[in-house]
Structure formats: structure tokens, C-alpha cells
Scaffold this active site. Structure first.
Site, PDB file in Angstrom:
ATOM      1  N   GLU A  54      11.054 -22.029 -22.453  1.00  0.00           N
ATOM      2  CA  GLU A  54      12.034 -21.075 -22.994  1.00  0.00           C
ATOM      3  C   GLU A  54      11.291 -19.979 -23.773  1.00  0.00           C
ATOM      4  O   GLU A  54      10.319 -20.260 -24.473  1.00  0.00           O
ATOM      5  CB  GLU A  54      13.007 -21.826 -23.917  1.00  0.00           C
ATOM      6  CG  GLU A  54      14.099 -20.940 -24.483  1.00  0.00           C
ATOM      7  CD  GLU A  54      15.103 -21.738 -25.317  1.00  0.00           C
ATOM      8  OE1 GLU A  54      15.416 -22.900 -24.965  1.00  0.00           O
ATOM      9  OE2 GLU A  54      15.563 -21.204 -26.343  1.00  0.00           O
ATOM     10  N   LYS A 114       8.413  -2.234  13.830  1.00  0.00           N
ATOM     11  CA  LYS A 114       8.139  -3.578  13.284  1.00  0.00           C
ATOM     12  C   LYS A 114       9.408  -4.422  13.297  1.00  0.00           C
ATOM     13  O   LYS A 114      10.493  -3.910  13.041  1.00  0.00           O
ATOM     14  CB  LYS A 114       7.632  -3.443  11.840  1.00  0.00           C
ATOM     15  CG  LYS A 114       7.360  -4.751  11.125  1.00  0.00           C
ATOM     16  CD  LYS A 114       6.953  -4.543   9.664  1.00  0.00           C
ATOM     17  CE  LYS A 114       8.096  -4.765   8.703  1.00  0.00           C
ATOM     18  NZ  LYS A 114       7.725  -4.656   7.287  1.00  0.00           N
TER      19      LYS A 114
HETATM   20  C1  R5P Z   1       9.635  -3.765   3.723  1.00  0.00           C
HETATM   21  O1  R5P Z   1      10.788  -3.409   3.801  1.00  0.00           O
HETATM   22  C2  R5P Z   1       8.716  -3.246   2.661  1.00  0.00           C
HETATM   23  O2  R5P Z   1       8.728  -1.854   2.608  1.00  0.00           O
HETATM   24  C3  R5P Z   1       7.315  -3.715   2.886  1.00  0.00           C
HETATM   25  O3  R5P Z   1       6.888  -3.275   4.162  1.00  0.00           O
HETATM   26  C4  R5P Z   1       7.228  -5.209   2.842  1.00  0.00           C
HETATM   27  O4  R5P Z   1       7.900  -5.741   1.756  1.00  0.00           O
HETATM   28  C5  R5P Z   1       5.790  -5.646   2.831  1.00  0.00           C
HETATM   29  O5  R5P Z   1       5.773  -7.043   2.894  1.00  0.00           O
HETATM   30  P1  R5P Z   1       4.509  -7.817   3.459  1.00  0.00           P
HETATM   31  O6  R5P Z   1       3.320  -7.269   2.759  1.00  0.00           O
HETATM   32  O7  R5P Z   1       4.798  -9.252   3.112  1.00  0.00           O
HETATM   33  O8  R5P Z   1       4.478  -7.601   4.930  1.00  0.00           O
END
Ligand code: R5P
Length: 322
Positions: free
Chosen positions: A45, A197
């Protein structure tokens, strides 16, 4: 009517989430942000006490709400302490606003975490928010109090302007970052490409295609945050496979969770440029990582808000630039 003289002098406070940044902001403002005692009870806490007189003062509390969620609780307790100590105005300074990815009900029975955290900050007694590169800019509307939303873009693009990259191509690693990347492309005089992506599961990135000409070019990937590094590492590989000469990457918020450091450190990326909105401990750093400071931007914003000057001069990159 708000009156600077009724509000009294500035009082800068910081939670424990990113003290190095708070100290830098403090140096620029000639104030110490450490006039607060924060301790944990044995069970975890959190106890907070403001050590300076807060009555009638214009209080700014610096706390990026990065995981663990204790950073949010600590912020709420500091806001509550300032309100009960009769502060005239309380601004929550959120260099990084966590839970922002949960901003809509996109599946049945999910929480909207961003709205919940915004509600908590307002309910605790914040009068204003000063934020930077929210995951979605519309999150400003989740707060029913004034929000000054800054962009780290001036800091990041100035760095790349100095590198004077040859034939740069600005690459958005996904649709969500396209607006930010377009703004960078305009500023750097770069051409633009975008990556298709998909996310088959949370924190899993899958690259399907690269739209745009990257062959023989210097690419600059731009995102708002790096979490596991999966998005950027995969994007770097995809660009190199398609003939890119060199790949740089930049992002505002370096979460760098899980094995992001190893994943990016082992990738053929030339440099990964981030800001210090989130403190990056030694164990999460890697050779190609470069950290730029946003303390100048934030301290100017605090100064302008305190003296009722326009903050918009800091918005060197607005939505319409994108
Ligand atoms: C996605 O919407 C964000 O803009 C980033 O691309 C994402 O959060 C990156 O996450 P990671 O590094 O785990 O691929």
C-alpha cells in the site's frame, strides 16, 4: 475567473515513475520536484505526503502512468493530497498515459481502460492534464477537464534533420501510426511508405506487406510506442528483405517490455531513437538505443500553463500537418 495571482506560486511534484525526467524539468524551471514523501507499507500500500505548503499554489504532478498500475494509484494519492492541502489548481503531467490502448469496446465484455483511468484522475481532483503523444489523440476527450496534448515530434524530427539522411523514406509500421509518420515525412521532406500489419493475438505482430518504394532507400520507422519491440523488429526485417539500404526507427514512448531489448538489439536496425517520457533502466537498454529528452518541451509547457500563456506555440506538429 482564473487569476494567476490568486493561484499563487508554482509547486512541482513528482511520483516515483520517472524521477530523472522530473528532476530535469525541475532544473529547467528552477524548482525541486521532490517535496513529497512517498513510501510503501509492507503489503505494498502506498503512502503519500506533500512536504511543502500547497495552500493556494499551482501544483504540477509529474507521473507517467507506465506499468505497474501502482503508478496510477500513486498519482491519484498525490492529486488527493494536493486537493486536501488546498492547492489552487492541480495539473496531472502525464508524459506517458498508460491504459490508452484500451480506448473502445472492440470485443464483447471488455473494459475501456483509458476512459476509466481518465475518470479516476478527474475524480481524484485534477483540474488539468498535460500529456504527450496519447496512443489516440481523441483520448483528450475522455477527460472532462482541459487537456494540453504535446507532440514529441519536434524533438525526434530535429534529431533526424541533423543526421541529414540520404533519400529518406518515412515508414508507418501500421495504419495506426500513419498519421504520425505522415507528419514526420512532411517535416523531413521524405517520401512515405506503410506496412500492412496484423495482430493475430495481443502483443503478436505479423507483417503482410510493405506498400511504397523502399529499395535502396534509407527508411525511418515511426511509432508512438515500443512495447515488446515485435512491430519494429519485424518491420526492420521486412524493409531489409525488400532492399532498404538502412533502417532507423523512432518512437515517443520506450516501454521496452519483455525481451524487446534483445529483439531490437539483435536486429539489423541502425538506431532506435526514443524519448525519456518513460525511464529506461539499464537492463532494458541496447547498443542501438538513443534516448532524447522531452524535459525542455514539458518544462516550457508547465511555464506557459502557469503564466496563462498559449501552449500552442509548442505544437509544432498539429493534426493538420499529418
Ligand atoms: C500499436 O498500435 C502501437 O502503435 C505500437 O505499434 C505497438 O503498441 C507496439 O507494440 P510492440 O512493440 O509490442 O509490437
Amino acid at each position: 475567473m482564473e487569476d494567476i495571482y490568486q493561484r499563487g506560486p508554482l509547486l512541482l511534484l513528482s511520483g516515483r515513475s520517472n524521477r530523472p525526467l522530473a528532476l530535469e524539468i525541475g532544473v529547467q524551471l528552477g524548482e525541486s520536484p521532490l517535496g513529497v514523501t512517498i513510501r510503501d507499507f509492507a503489503d505494498g500500500e502506498i503512502f503519500v505526503r506533500i512536504d511543502a505548503n500547497a495552500r493556494g499554489r499551482d501544483v504540477f504532478i509529474i507521473q507517467p502512468t507506465v506499468a505497474p498500475a501502482e503508478t496510477i494509484m500513486e498519482l491519484l494519492l498525490m492529486i488527493d493530497a494536493a486537493r486536501r492541502a488546498s492547492a489552487a489548481r492541480i495539473t496531472a503531467v502525464l508524459p506517458y498515459f498508460g491504459y490508452a490502448r484500451q480506448d473502445r469496446k472492440d470485443q464483447p465484455r471488455v473494459a475501456i481502460g483509458a476512459k476509466l483511468v481518465a475518470n479516476l484522475i478527474v475524480a481524484a481532483g485534477a483540474d488539468r492534464v498535460l500529456g504527450m503523444d496519447f496512443h489516440q489523440h481523441q483520448i483528450q476527450g475522455f477527460f472532462d477537464i482541459p487537456v494540453d496534448h504535446l507532440y514529441a515530434a519536434p524533438v525526434l524530427t530535429q534529431y533526424f534533420e541533423r543526421l541529414d539522411l540520404e533519400e529518406p523514406v518515412e515508414v508507418a509500421p501500421d495504419v495506426g501510426s500513419a498519421k504520425m509518420a505522415r507528419g514526420f515525412a512532411k517535416r523531413l521532406g521524405a517520401s512515405f511508405a506503410i506496412i500492412d500489419k496484423r495482430r493475430p493475438a495481443a502483443n503478436v505482430a505479423q507483417i503482410l506487406n510493405v506498400v511504397g518504394d523502399v529499395e535502396g532507400k534509407t527508411c525511418l520507422l515511426t511509432d508512438d510506442m515500443i512495447d515488446t519491440g515485435g512491430t519494429l523488429a519485424q518491420a526492420v526485417h521486412a524493409l531489409i528483405e525488400r532492399g532498404a539500404k538502412e533502417v532507423y526507427a523512432c518512437a515517443t514512448h520506450p516501454l521496452l517490455s519483455a525481451d524487446a531489448a534483445a529483439r531490437l538489439g539483435d536486429s539489423p536496425v541502425k538506431e532506435v531513437v526514443v524519448t525519456n517520457t518513460i525511464h529506461v533502466p539499464e537492463e532494458r537498454r541496447f547498443q542501438q538505443l538513443k534516448i532524447l529528452s522531452v524535459a525542455g518541451l514539458l518544462s516550457r509547457a508547465v511555464r506557459y500553463i502557469h503564466s496563462n500563456e498559449s501552449v500552442s506555440q509548442l505544437f509544432e506538429m498539429r493534426d493538420q500537418d499529418a
